[in-house]
Motif scaffolding. Structure first.
Motif, PDB file in Angstrom:
ATOM      1  N   CYS A  88      31.933  35.337  32.832  1.00  0.00           N
ATOM      2  CA  CYS A  88      31.963  35.770  31.419  1.00  0.00           C
ATOM      3  C   CYS A  88      31.460  34.681  30.482  1.00  0.00           C
ATOM      4  O   CYS A  88      30.988  34.961  29.392  1.00  0.00           O
ATOM      5  CB  CYS A  88      33.375  36.207  31.033  1.00  0.00           C
ATOM      6  SG  CYS A  88      34.534  34.831  30.798  1.00  0.00           S
ATOM      7  N   CYS A  91      35.996  32.201  29.426  1.00  0.00           N
ATOM      8  CA  CYS A  91      37.386  31.947  29.829  1.00  0.00           C
ATOM      9  C   CYS A  91      37.577  30.457  30.155  1.00  0.00           C
ATOM     10  O   CYS A  91      36.622  29.684  30.178  1.00  0.00           O
ATOM     11  CB  CYS A  91      37.755  32.814  31.036  1.00  0.00           C
ATOM     12  SG  CYS A  91      36.943  32.327  32.568  1.00  0.00           S
ATOM     13  N   CYS A  94      35.485  29.271  33.190  1.00  0.00           N
ATOM     14  CA  CYS A  94      34.058  29.144  32.862  1.00  0.00           C
ATOM     15  C   CYS A  94      33.821  27.904  32.009  1.00  0.00           C
ATOM     16  O   CYS A  94      32.868  27.156  32.242  1.00  0.00           O
ATOM     17  CB  CYS A  94      33.572  30.381  32.104  1.00  0.00           C
ATOM     18  SG  CYS A  94      33.278  31.800  33.181  1.00  0.00           S
ATOM     19  N   CYS A 102      35.835  32.414  37.483  1.00  0.00           N
ATOM     20  CA  CYS A 102      35.950  33.147  36.209  1.00  0.00           C
ATOM     21  C   CYS A 102      37.056  34.207  36.284  1.00  0.00           C
ATOM     22  O   CYS A 102      37.140  34.958  37.260  1.00  0.00           O
ATOM     23  CB  CYS A 102      34.612  33.819  35.895  1.00  0.00           C
ATOM     24  SG  CYS A 102      34.688  34.947  34.494  1.00  0.00           S
TER      25      CYS A 102
HETATM   26 ZN    ZN Z   1      34.899  33.434  32.698  1.00  0.00          ZN
END
Ligand code: ZN
Ligand code: ZN
Length: 351
Positions: A88, A91, A94, A102
């Motif tokens: 994504c 988050c 990440c 993720c």
């Molecule tokens: Zn993520």
């Protein structure tokens, strides 16, 4: 479009629906080749902790037939290769550069590769969709996902030793598709590779793919002399057996100061008893590895495109898409390791 679904353990069904119109950022592809995968077989047998039953299959390649608003990098007619997930980007995992972990990895996932068409989600298009080079066949291109997992494992292995990122030698336990992809990676990196597996045909294949040495797993475990001579002599061991026993073998084979990459996952909740003395006094590094990040996918793409990964011998057979239920019955009985499914029966052959 037609696609296969896994409706429960050992229950493959078929669904039909009108071709979807890609939404913003999405791409609709016509599947040319899909590959079976060890993860699919596990899901077929017992379900998967992170995936629900539903559209089946994730390793494929094909041709773009329509693109959604905002897609500029691809056009109808482009031959393409992709992986089923993408991070994504927002988050905690990440942001910490652990995109393979993720929190939303399994939201919007491109499942349904055993079908005639597949709609690729916008995040997959943005991060993990590539144009297929002309000289690569569709079947070779469909190896992008398993190779990305293997490339990620090697990245974990390298990062675990700053002084000597690449080990001088490696033992690979298991000669299924994943074990052999690790072998191809070792060969192209110039790392001396020993493959430990069961079955003369698999050991022969490992030799043909460039292994420096092959050992019959039965001897390594049961013959006291072979047990003794193989113990604690590898700078790195990559475990691809996915059993508590092979995790233990991996710990037994690694040299003092060495690294063990635990690639083969065990069922959720399983406990493994390991030799604590070896881990402590021989200062072993035990490494987990999971999935891949976009950088790994890019590296896998480069390996395939550059011809460094000779994946053709890893395909056990090529079948029309409709043979899918029979192919999984065969895999369930350990007949073959990886099959290619081709939606257009007239094209069964190397494409
Ligand atoms: Zn993520
Ligand atoms: Zn896979």
């Amino acid at each position: 479009m037609t696609y296969a679904t896994l409706d429960g353990p050992r229950a493959i069904g078929w669904r039909e629906k009108p071709l979807p119109t890609p939404g913003r950022g999405e791409v609709l592809v016509k599947i040319r080749a899909a590959l079976t995968c060890g993860t699919d077989l596990k899901t077929y047998r017992r379900g998967h902790p992170k995936l629900q039953f539903g559209p089946f299959g994730h390793e494929a390649s094909g041709d773009v037939i329509a693109t959604g608003e905002g897609v500029t990098a691809f056009s109808p007619g482009d031959p393409v290769m992709w992986v089923q997930t993408a991070p994504c980007g927002a988050c905690d995992a990440c942001r910490a550069d652990n995109e393979n972990l993720c929190e939303k990895l399994f939201d919007e996932i491109a499942l349904g590769a055993y079908g005639t068409h597949l709609l690729l989600p916008a995040k997959v298009v943005r991060h993990n969709l590539y144009r297929k080079p002309e000289h690569l066949t569709y079947m070779e291109a469909a190896f992008l996902e398993p190779l990305a997992c293997v490339v990620h494992g090697w990245s974990v292995l390298r990062r675990a030793n700053a002084r000597e990122p690449l080990p001088p030698n490696v033992a690979i336990i298991g000669a299924g598709t994943i074990g052999l992809l690790h072998l191809l990676n070792a060969v192209q990196a110039g790392v001396h590779a020993t493959v430990i597996a069961r079955g003369a045909d698999r050991l022969d294949l490992a030799m043909r793919l460039g292994a420096d040495e092959v050992l019959d797993a039965a001897n390594v475990e049961d013959d006291p002399a072979a047990r003794e001579s193989s113990a604690a002599r590898f700078a790195a061991v990559i475990e691809c057996g996915g059993t508590a026993e092979s995790w233990n073998t991996a710990v037994r084979l690694v040299a003092p100061g060495g690294r063990v990459l635990l690639f083969g996952g065990l069922p959720a909740g399983e406990r493994v008893a390991l030799d604590a003395g070896r881990i402590h006094y021989d200062e072993l590094t035990l490494l987990g590895t999971f999935h891949f990040s976009p950088n790994d996918v890019r590296e896998a793409r480069d390996l395939l495109a550059g011809g460094a990964a000779n994946v053709k011998p890893l395909v056990s057979g090529i079948e029309p898409l409709r043979a899918l239920p029979n192919v999984f019955e065969r895999l369930d009985k350990r007949d073959g390791f990886k099959y290619a499914l081709v939606p257009e029966p007239a094209l069964v052959g190397w494409i």
